[in-house]
Design a protein around this motif. Structure first.
Motif, PDB file in Angstrom:
ATOM      1  N   LEU A 240      11.150  -3.335  -4.571  1.00  6.70           N
ATOM      2  CA  LEU A 240      11.294  -2.346  -5.646  1.00  6.70           C
ATOM      3  C   LEU A 240      10.820  -0.967  -5.223  1.00  6.70           C
ATOM      4  O   LEU A 240      11.222   0.034  -5.802  1.00  6.70           O
ATOM      5  CB  LEU A 240      10.487  -2.784  -6.875  1.00  6.70           C
ATOM      6  N   GLY A 241       9.938  -0.911  -4.230  1.00  9.66           N
ATOM      7  CA  GLY A 241       9.421   0.389  -3.829  1.00  9.66           C
ATOM      8  C   GLY A 241       8.354   0.252  -2.766  1.00  9.66           C
ATOM      9  O   GLY A 241       8.387  -0.682  -1.961  1.00  9.66           O
ATOM     10  N   GLU A 242       7.408   1.200  -2.793  1.00  8.82           N
ATOM     11  CA  GLU A 242       6.362   1.225  -1.778  1.00  8.82           C
ATOM     12  C   GLU A 242       5.030   1.515  -2.438  1.00  8.82           C
ATOM     13  O   GLU A 242       4.978   2.103  -3.514  1.00  8.82           O
ATOM     14  CB  GLU A 242       6.620   2.363  -0.774  1.00  8.82           C
ATOM     15  N   GLU A 243       3.970   1.134  -1.723  1.00  7.70           N
ATOM     16  CA  GLU A 243       2.628   1.507  -2.145  1.00  7.70           C
ATOM     17  C   GLU A 243       2.238   2.729  -1.326  1.00  7.70           C
ATOM     18  O   GLU A 243       2.141   2.645  -0.101  1.00  7.70           O
ATOM     19  CB  GLU A 243       1.698   0.325  -1.845  1.00  7.70           C
ATOM     20  N   LEU A 244       2.049   3.870  -1.990  1.00  4.37           N
ATOM     21  CA  LEU A 244       1.709   5.087  -1.237  1.00  4.37           C
ATOM     22  C   LEU A 244       0.218   5.165  -0.954  1.00  4.37           C
ATOM     23  O   LEU A 244      -0.202   5.562   0.129  1.00  4.37           O
ATOM     24  CB  LEU A 244       2.139   6.337  -2.005  1.00  4.37           C
ATOM     25  N   THR A 245      -0.579   4.817  -1.973  1.00 11.90           N
ATOM     26  CA  THR A 245      -2.029   4.676  -1.793  1.00 11.90           C
ATOM     27  C   THR A 245      -2.423   3.445  -2.608  1.00 11.90           C
ATOM     28  O   THR A 245      -1.563   2.845  -3.254  1.00 11.90           O
ATOM     29  CB  THR A 245      -2.809   5.901  -2.342  1.00 11.90           C
ATOM     30  N   ALA A 246      -3.711   3.134  -2.616  1.00  6.90           N
ATOM     31  CA  ALA A 246      -4.143   1.968  -3.392  1.00  6.90           C
ATOM     32  C   ALA A 246      -3.851   2.167  -4.879  1.00  6.90           C
ATOM     33  O   ALA A 246      -3.697   1.213  -5.634  1.00  6.90           O
ATOM     34  CB  ALA A 246      -5.625   1.732  -3.170  1.00  6.90           C
ATOM     35  N   GLU A 247      -3.746   3.429  -5.329  1.00  5.13           N
ATOM     36  CA  GLU A 247      -3.556   3.690  -6.766  1.00  5.13           C
ATOM     37  C   GLU A 247      -2.135   4.110  -7.128  1.00  5.13           C
ATOM     38  O   GLU A 247      -1.794   4.171  -8.309  1.00  5.13           O
ATOM     39  CB  GLU A 247      -4.494   4.824  -7.245  1.00  5.13           C
ATOM     40  N   VAL A 248      -1.325   4.448  -6.131  1.00  9.18           N
ATOM     41  CA  VAL A 248      -0.026   5.061  -6.456  1.00  9.18           C
ATOM     42  C   VAL A 248       1.135   4.227  -5.920  1.00  9.18           C
ATOM     43  O   VAL A 248       1.144   3.818  -4.757  1.00  9.18           O
ATOM     44  CB  VAL A 248       0.061   6.502  -5.877  1.00  9.18           C
TER      45      VAL A 248
END
Ligand SMILES: [Zn+2]
Length: 401
Positions: free
Chosen positions: A214-222
C-alpha cells in the motif's frame, strides 16, 4: 492476426472541444460502409444501424450529433470503415477528481485497502490538508538558490492531524490502529536495527489481510500511501465517487478500472494545475517504467467488443441481444501516447526523456507499474489498427469514469 481478433467491432471517439468525432466499424460487420445509417433521433443518443445490427451509444448530456454533417471519410481501410462525425457540445463534461483532489479538512475519512476492501485507517479527520512541492522540487531549488540548497536532506513530513498530498501519494501520521492493519517489510524486533534498515533501504508497508503493498514507512511515525492502492471513504457514506466502487464482482476488472481512473484523473489535475503533459511512471526507487504523454482531456469513447472478448471491453455493453441491438454509455477519457522503457528499440527516446527535467516523475509501487503496462497495451490492441500508434509512441485512451 491476433491483434485484429482483439480489436473492438465498433469504436467511437469524440472530441468535445473540437466538436467532432470518429466512428470505426470492423470489416466483418460492414463491408463498404454504404449500408450504415448514423443518426440521432433523441438528444444525446447516437444510433448506428448496419444491415444486421443496431448499436446505440448514450452520449453524455449536452452532446449530440449534428446529423447533416455526418460524412463518410475517404479512407476506409482493409480492417473496416470509418466515418467522421460533427457534434454539438453545449457544455463539455467536468473531469472527476482523484482522491487527492477530494480530500478536505475537517471531514472524517476511512482508508481501505483497494485490493481486498479491508479497513486500514478508520475515522481520520485532518486539521490541515496541504500539497507537497512537485516531484522535481529538489532539482528546481538548485536552480533558484545562489547558495547551497537550504532544504537538502530535510524532509517535509506531516504532524498529527496533517495530510500532505504528493503527486501519487499522501503522507499521514501513523496511529495505533496501524499495528493491526498493516505489515512492514523486514519487521525487526529491535528499534535500532529498524532505523538502520530505514536509512539503507525502503520499508514498504502492506495490507495485513491480503499482503498488497500500500505504501512505505518514511519514519517510525509517518506513512506514505499510494493513491492507486487505497480507497478513501468520507464518513458520510456514498457522497464520494470513489466510495461507489463495488468490491463484490469481478475483482480483476474493478482493480484495472480503479487504476485507470486514478491515473487518468491525476494526469488531468497535474496538467491543468501545472501545465505538465509528459510524465515518467516509475518505481519507488526511481526506475522509469512507462513514459507517458498526455494528448487531450476532452475525449469521449464508446466501444462494442467482439462477443468472444466482451468481458474485456473498454465499456461493457449494458444491453446485449446478439444480432439485434446493443447499447452502451460513452465514457470520458484522456488520450495518451506512451512508450514502455523495457522496449530496447526505443532506447533513444527513453534516454532523451530521462534527461529532460520537464518530464514529471510519477512514482508508483512496482506491482502497479506492471499492471499499468498490461492495461495500456491491452487498451491499445482494442483500438482500430490505424489509431494504435503515432511515430514511435503507442496510443491509448484512459477512462476517467
Ligand atoms: Zn488488502
Amino acid at each position: 492476426m491476433e491483434e485484429t481478433a482483439k480489436q473492438d467491432l465498433v469504436f467511437l471517439e469524440l472530441r468535445q472541444k473540437l466538436q467532432s468525432g470518429l466512428l470505426f466499424i470492423r470489416s466483418d460487420i460492414v463491408r463498404d460502409g454504404a449500408d450504415v445509417e448514423i443518426e440521432s433521433k433523441q438528444d444525446s443518443i447516437l444510433n448506428i444501424q448496419t444491415a444486421d445490427w443496431t448499436y446505440q451509444v448514450h452520449l453524455t448530456s449536452g452532446v449530440s450529433l449534428v446529423e447533416t454533417l455526418c460524412q463518410k471519410s475517404p479512407g476506409s481501410t482493409e480492417h473496416g470503415s470509418h466515418f467522421r462525425l460533427r457534434l454539438r457540445v453545449d457544455q463539455p463534461s467536468e473531469a472527476p477528481c482523484s482522491v487527492i483532489g477530494e480530500l478536505q479538512v475537517k471531514v472524517t475519512y476511512s482508508f481501505l485497502c483497494q485490493s481486498c476492501g479491508s479497513m486500514v485507517l478508520q475515522n481520520r479527520a485532518f486539521g490541515r490538508v496541504l500539497p507537497l512541492p512537485n516531484g522535481n522540487w529538489n532539482a528546481l531549488v538548485d536552480d533558484w538558490c545562489c547558495h547551497p540548497d537550504p532544504f537538502a536532506n530535510r524532509k517535509l513530513l506531516p504532524r498529527d492531524g496533517d495530510c500532505l498530498l504528493g503527486d501519487t501519494f499522501i503522507l499521514l501520521a501513523r496511529d495505533s490502529s496501524c499495528e493491526q492493519t498493516l505489515t512492514r517489510e523486514g519487521n525487526s524486533s529491535q528499534q535500532a536495527s529498524a532505523e538502520q534498515k530505514r536509512s539503507s533501504k525502503r520499508v514498504m508497508v502492506s495490507c495485513r489481510s491480503c499482503s498488497a503493498v500500500l505504501g512505505e514507512e518514511l519514519t517510525a511515525e509517518v506513512l506514505k500511501f499510494y493513491i492507486t492502492e487505497i480507497l478513501v471513504k468520507p464518513h458520510e457514506d456514498g457522497e464520494c465517487d470513489i466510495a461507489q466502487l463495488s468490491l463484490e464482482t469481478k475483482p480483476n476488472s474493478i482493480r484495472q478500472r480503479f487504476l485507470e481512473q486514478t491515473l487518468a484523473s491525476r494526469l488531468v489535475e497535474l496538467s491543468s494545475a501545472q501545465s505538465i503533459f509528459r510524465f515518467s511512471i516509475q518505481t519507488p526507487d526511481g526506475k522509469p517504467v512507462i513514459l507517458l504523454w498526455l494528448l487531450n482531456t476532452d475525449t469521449l469513447v464508446a466501444s462494442f467488443p467482439d462477443a468472444a472478448a466482451r468481458g474485456d471491453s473498454f465499456i461493457s455493453a449494458g444491453d446485449v441481444h446478439p444480432r439485434e441491438h446493443q447499447s452502451c454509455q460513452a465514457v470520458q477519457a484522456v488520450k495518451v501516447l506512451y512508450v514502455l522503457c523495457s522496449d530496447s528499440k526505443l532506447k533513444d527516446v527513453v534516454d532523451v526523456w530521462e534527461k529532460d527535467i520537464s518530464v514529471h516523475p510519477l512514482p508508483l509501487p512496482q506491482g502497479s507499474c506492471e499492471e499499468l503496462q498490461k492495461l495500456l497495451m491491452s487498451s491499445t490492441f482494442r483500438l482500430p489498427a490505424f489509431l494504435r500508434c503515432m511515430n514511435s509512441y503507442q496510443v491509448c485512451p484512459l477512462l476517467q469514469r
